[in-house]
Scaffold this active site. Sequence first.
Site, PDB file in Angstrom:
ATOM      1  N   GLY A 172       0.814  -1.174   0.146  1.00 50.38           N
ATOM      2  CA  GLY A 172      -0.038  -0.061  -0.032  1.00 50.38           C
ATOM      3  C   GLY A 172       0.827   1.178   0.074  1.00 50.38           C
ATOM      4  O   GLY A 172       0.494   2.403  -0.719  1.00 50.38           O
ATOM      5  N   ASP A 173       1.949   1.214   1.014  1.00 52.99           N
ATOM      6  CA  ASP A 173       2.789   2.254   0.820  1.00 52.99           C
ATOM      7  C   ASP A 173       3.734   2.477  -0.499  1.00 52.99           C
ATOM      8  O   ASP A 173       3.690   3.517  -1.213  1.00 52.99           O
ATOM      9  CB  ASP A 173       3.846   2.198   1.863  1.00 52.99           C
ATOM     10  CG  ASP A 173       3.361   2.283   3.321  1.00 52.99           C
ATOM     11  OD1 ASP A 173       2.346   2.880   3.382  1.00 52.99           O
ATOM     12  OD2 ASP A 173       3.834   1.511   4.241  1.00 52.99           O
TER      13      ASP A 173
END
Length: 88
Positions: A32-33
């Site tokens: 996600g990052d």
Amino acid sequence: MAGEGAVFISETGAVMESEAPKGKVINSVGAGDSMVAGFITGMIESNDYEKAFRMGICTGSASAFSENLATRDEVKALLEKLPKKEEA
């Protein structure tokens, strides 16, 4: 949405959806990052929401398909395979 894809809604209300690229998930930690980092990179490079969205999806996916964070070459390979955007 993890392996199901992603949705982007702009400040004007435009909606873009995309399936995630196909691949074997090896390690989803940081995916996600990585997606956010890919989106920001796409915006810096193109100033285009569609290109940034696609870059984000492919960067997050490439990280999930790798033991480490994605390389630029891995992201480019997924970008070539990702279907064009769908507007909802």
